[in-house]
Every structure is written in C-alpha cells, then in structure tokens.
Design a protein around this motif. Structure first.
Motif, short mmCIF file in Angstrom:
data_model
loop_
_atom_site.label_atom_id
_atom_site.label_comp_id
_atom_site.label_asym_id
_atom_site.label_seq_id
_atom_site.Cartn_x
_atom_site.Cartn_y
_atom_site.Cartn_z
N LEU A 128 0.83 -1.20 0.00
CA LEU A 128 0.00 0.00 0.00
C LEU A 128 0.86 1.25 0.00
O LEU A 128 0.64 2.19 -0.79
N LYS A 129 1.86 1.27 0.87
CA LYS A 129 2.66 2.48 1.03
C LYS A 129 3.64 2.69 -0.12
O LYS A 129 4.23 3.77 -0.24
N SER A 130 3.78 1.69 -0.97
CA SER A 130 4.63 1.84 -2.15
C SER A 130 3.86 2.41 -3.34
O SER A 130 4.45 2.67 -4.40
N ALA A 131 2.56 2.63 -3.18
CA ALA A 131 1.72 3.13 -4.28
C ALA A 131 1.86 4.64 -4.41
O ALA A 131 2.39 5.34 -3.53
N ASN A 132 1.31 5.17 -5.50
CA ASN A 132 1.32 6.62 -5.74
C ASN A 132 0.10 7.31 -5.14
O ASN A 132 0.15 8.50 -4.83
N ALA A 133 -1.00 6.57 -5.02
CA ALA A 133 -2.23 7.16 -4.50
C ALA A 133 -3.03 6.12 -3.74
O ALA A 133 -3.26 5.02 -4.24
N ILE A 134 -3.47 6.47 -2.53
CA ILE A 134 -4.21 5.55 -1.66
C ILE A 134 -5.50 6.23 -1.24
O ILE A 134 -5.50 7.41 -0.88
N GLN A 137 3.33 9.39 5.16
CA GLN A 137 3.14 9.96 3.82
C GLN A 137 4.40 10.66 3.29
O GLN A 137 4.78 10.47 2.12
N GLU A 138 5.05 11.46 4.10
CA GLU A 138 6.23 12.19 3.61
C GLU A 138 7.39 11.27 3.32
O GLU A 138 8.24 11.57 2.47
N ARG A 139 7.43 10.14 3.99
CA ARG A 139 8.50 9.17 3.74
C ARG A 139 8.29 8.48 2.39
O ARG A 139 9.25 8.25 1.64
N TYR A 140 7.04 8.16 2.05
CA TYR A 140 6.76 7.40 0.84
C TYR A 140 6.23 8.27 -0.32
O TYR A 140 6.22 7.82 -1.46
N ASN A 141 5.72 9.45 0.01
CA ASN A 141 5.33 10.43 -1.01
C ASN A 141 4.14 9.97 -1.87
O ASN A 141 4.15 10.08 -3.09
N TYR A 142 3.08 9.46 -1.23
CA TYR A 142 1.87 9.09 -1.97
C TYR A 142 0.77 10.13 -1.71
O TYR A 142 0.80 10.87 -0.72
N LYS A 143 -0.18 10.21 -2.62
CA LYS A 143 -1.38 11.00 -2.42
C LYS A 143 -2.33 10.21 -1.52
O LYS A 143 -2.45 8.99 -1.65
N LEU A 144 -3.02 10.91 -0.63
CA LEU A 144 -3.86 10.23 0.36
C LEU A 144 -5.24 10.87 0.40
O LEU A 144 -5.36 12.09 0.56
N THR A 145 -6.26 10.03 0.24
CA THR A 145 -7.65 10.49 0.22
C THR A 145 -8.47 9.72 1.24
O THR A 145 -8.25 8.53 1.44
N TRP A 146 -9.41 10.42 1.86
CA TRP A 146 -10.32 9.80 2.82
C TRP A 146 -11.74 10.22 2.49
O TRP A 146 -12.09 11.39 2.58
N TYR A 147 -12.56 9.26 2.08
CA TYR A 147 -13.97 9.49 1.76
C TYR A 147 -14.86 8.77 2.76
O TYR A 147 -14.54 7.67 3.24
N THR A 148 -16.00 9.35 3.06
CA THR A 148 -17.06 8.66 3.79
C THR A 148 -18.41 9.16 3.31
O THR A 148 -18.54 10.34 2.95
N ARG A 149 -19.38 8.27 3.29
CA ARG A 149 -20.74 8.70 2.92
C ARG A 149 -21.45 9.34 4.09
O ARG A 149 -22.51 9.95 3.92
N SER A 180 0.62 18.70 2.46
CA SER A 180 0.77 17.38 1.87
C SER A 180 -0.42 17.13 0.93
O SER A 180 -1.50 17.70 1.12
N PRO A 181 -0.26 16.28 -0.07
CA PRO A 181 -1.39 15.96 -0.97
C PRO A 181 -2.41 15.07 -0.26
O PRO A 181 -2.39 13.85 -0.39
#
Length: 436
Positions: A183-189, A209-221, A290-291
């Motif tokens: 997961l942490k090796s991905a570009n966007a989670i 996040q800053e160590r691996y440099n991925y975009k991070l999103t959190w959604y909830t309904r 951070s993204p």
C-alpha cells in the motif's frame, strides 16, 4: 459405548466465547464444557493491530472482571504474571493497547483446558429424542452437547457496489497490516469509511506519507467525521438497565433507536481525530501542504480498472454531484456484519424470526425455537436488533456471559448487579424516581 454429552459446546473462539469459557471453568467446574475454533490459534483482528492503537474501552472490560474481579483470568493478573503491572501503572491509562489485548486473550486461551483449536464445525443438528445437539466437524470427531453457544463473530462488510471487486489492491481494513508495504509503495491511496478503523488506518498512512510520497484520500458517505460519544452519562447506555429497556421496545422502535445511537457505536475517538488534525496543522505551518483530501458526504458507487490504476465512481449525495477519483489502492474501512453459519440457516423453519435475517432471541440470549425445546442455543452474535448497543461491546459481553452461566447452572453463579446508573429510561422504570 454410551456417547459423551457435554453440558455446553461453544462454537467459535473470539473474546465473547473465550470469556464464557473462562467463567464456566471457574464458576461451574461441575459442568462439562468445550469450545471449538477452526483456526489453529487464537486470533483477534491481526490485520488491524497497528502500533499506538488502543481498545476503545477500559481494561476493566476484559474477559472476566465485571463478572469476577478475583478471577485468575483478569487483565491485571495477566500483567502481574508477565511482570508488566508496574509499567501499566506508570502508563496512567485505562485503555489497553490493541496488540497487548490480543496477547492477553492468547494467554487466556492457552491457559484454559476447555478450548480446542483446529476444529471446523460443518453442521449442527438437534436430536429431540436424546435431547442434545449433534456437532459435526471437518475431518474431526462428532460431538454432542445439551446446549450450544454461537460465537462465530463477524466478517468484513463490503459495500454492495464493490462486492466481488476486492483484490490485492482493493482490500478491507481487516487485512491492512498484511498489505501495508504494498500500500505504502503506491502513488495514490484512498480510505473509505468513517469509523475508528478508518481513522486509525488514515492516521497511520498520514504519518508515513512524507516518507513514501503518496497521495492520500479519505472518503465517507457519512455527513461528517464525528467523534465517538464517550461521556460518562452517555456511556450508561452500555448497561444492563438500558439493555432491559431496549429489549422491551417493539421491533420497529428498536430499529429507530439503533439509527439514532450512531455516535455511541460508530464514531472516532477524540484523541485519534485530534492526532490527525495536529499532524495536518503542523505540516501546514510553512504553507507546504501534503497531498491530502478529506471529504464526507461522499459515497463510492463503483470501481473500474483504468490501465494500471483504478477509477472510483463517487457521488457527493447532498449535492447530487458525481465524479471519478483515480487511485492505485483502496482500503474499505466499512465495518463488519454478523457471521451466521449455514447450519443456522438450515434451522430456519425451526426458529422464530423478527425479520428475514434477524432471529428472535430471549432477554437471556437464547434463540427462540417453535418447539420450545429444553436444550438451548445461545447467540453471541447478530444481536443488535434485540439487545442494542450491547451487542458488540466488550464490557457488556461479560454481562451477557453472566446471564448464560446463570441459566446453565440454574442459580446466580455470577450475580448481575443493577442500580448502578444515575439516569433512568422511562417513568416508573429502571429504578424508582427520587424523593424530593
């Protein structure tokens, strides 16, 4: 040769049945009991034992303390036996680290003589003539018991639009640690969900996040990312008195009550929300954000492959706005649902039901059979519709086990004390009104 008949066989060994096994061994040694688990060892949410995460309840809500604080199976005795009691005292916290709670349960399971691991139950049937249940296992001996407890726990709940779409990139939060490095090796989670598990996974990813440099999103309904109701008077809804009140409501009123009790059951602990906000704030001091994207009111309605990535079909339901969100990995922190085994479904015509999926249960947790048999099948799962907020609460599970032990022994082996609340739930009930 006469077959051996147990007084009680428990099916599934999670914290609920494990606590019952301990209470039966100490409080009713004259009764022959056995508890069965298909896994080779005790496991409690191994994919979510994230560092620095705690139980949402006090250490007093261990497997046995509310029934018998003098038991050798208390969490405090576990600490004592492992030379950690002073360290826990200096910690000055009531909450148990999740990983340590799992180790505590494993210690209890190893200490008990009535727990059998590696036994997968394939069928349970009732023999009215001999007045016992027949328990069949996969490549195992057939067992017999006068009474049975159903403790098969829960399984991950996948939103209907995403059923059948999970893979190594789209996972449930229960498997988070098994996929952590990928997961942490991905570009966007993208994390989906709004409860404690969603928040813990998001915070763990945010820290890295800053160590691996991925975009991070959190959604909830859900309408927002809301705090768990942890006030003392609010917590009184996790009490035998409230269970009595809730159980006495008509079915439709119970369903309505569950809907409005969400903050007691599905919110996020204040410290977790604060940790997330503080980390985001500190990173924003130099206006170098951070993204990260955090958005409520958003339902994920589908997923499709897009090259090596995925597109989530999303809808901001309050505005009626639809959009697509690209991501490499998806973590569904969407909760759990009761695991009701197939052999219960095979008993459907023998049971009373409150709805298509919800069986009728007595106040002391016995399934209601049409033939009013003397041999009980106790339920430790699929109980929210009958017993409310207590269904998955660790503290109330001990109270539930007290009821079950008392039914089996025919006496108050473990008295269920009441009159501990400072509120009542109806006029003239749950205690007398005070004299002014």
């Amino acid at each position: 040769m006469a077959k051996e008949v147990y007084d009680l066989i428990g099916i599934g060994i999670g914290p609920f049945n494990l606590g019952l096994a301990a209470l039966m061994e100490e409080g009713a040694p004259h009764l022959k009991t056995r508890f069965l688990e298909q896994e080779p060892t005790f496991e409690w949410h191994p994919g979510m034992l994230i560092d620095q995460t705690d139980l949402q309840v006090s250490f007093l809500a261990d497997l046995v303390t509310f029934a018998n604080p003098k038991s050798k199976y208390t969490f405090l005795n576990y600490l004592h036996k492992h030379g950690r009691l002073l360290s826990f005292y200096f910690l000055k916290k009531f909450n148990i680290p999740r990983h340590e709670y799992s180790m505590y349960c494993q210690w209890v399971a190893r200490s008990l003589s009535n727990c059998t691991f590696g036994y997968e139950v394939t069928n349970v049937t009732y023999d009215a003539g001999d007045a016992h249940y027949r328990i069949e296992g996969k490549n195992a001996e057939t067992l017999y018991a006068r009474h049975v407890t159903l403790g098969t726990g829960s399984i991950p709940m996948i939103p209907p639009p995403l059923e059948g779409k999970t893979n190594e990139d789209i996972i449930h939060s229960s498997d988070y640690l098994y996929h952590e490095q990928e997961l942490k090796s991905a570009n966007a989670i993208t994390v989906v969900g709004s409860g404690q598990s969603a928040a813990e996974v998001f915070y763990d990813l945010l820290e890295e996040q800053e160590r691996y440099n991925y975009k991070l999103t959190w959604y909830t309904r859900s309408p927002g990312f809301f705090q768990l109701e942890e006030s003392s008077i609010g917590q009184e809804l996790f009490s035998p008195e409230y269970v009595d009140y809730f159980y006495g409501l008509p079915y439709e009123e119970r369903q309505n009550a569950l809907a409005v009790l969400g903050p007691l059951r599905h919110g996020v602990q204040e410290k977790t929300l604060l940790s997330i906000y503080e980390l985001l704030y500190h990173r924003s001091v130099e206006r170098k954000r951070s993204p990260v994207k955090i958005q409520a009111l958003t339902e994920v309605e589908g997923v499709s492959a897009s090259g090596e990535n995925y597109l989530l079909s999303c809808r901001q339901w309050q505005k009626g706005q639809t959009f697509e969100h690209p991501t490499d990995k998806v973590i569904l922190a969407t909760g759990y649902k009761p695991l009701v085994p197939e052999w219960i479904e095979a008993m459907r015509d023998e049971l009373e039901w409150e709805s298509e999926q919800e069986f009728k249960v007595t106040r002391d947790y016995r399934l209601v059979f049409k033939d009013e048999r003397p041999n009980h099948l106790f339920a430790l799962t699929n109980l929210e519709h009958t017993h409310g907020t207590s269904a998955t609460n660790l503290a109330l599970s001990v109270k539930r086990n007290q009821h079950i032990v008392n039914v089996l022994t025919g006496e108050e082996t473990y008295p269920v004390y009441r009159d501990n609340l400072f509120q009542q739930f109806m006029e003239g009930g749950d205690g007398e009104s005070p004299e002014w």
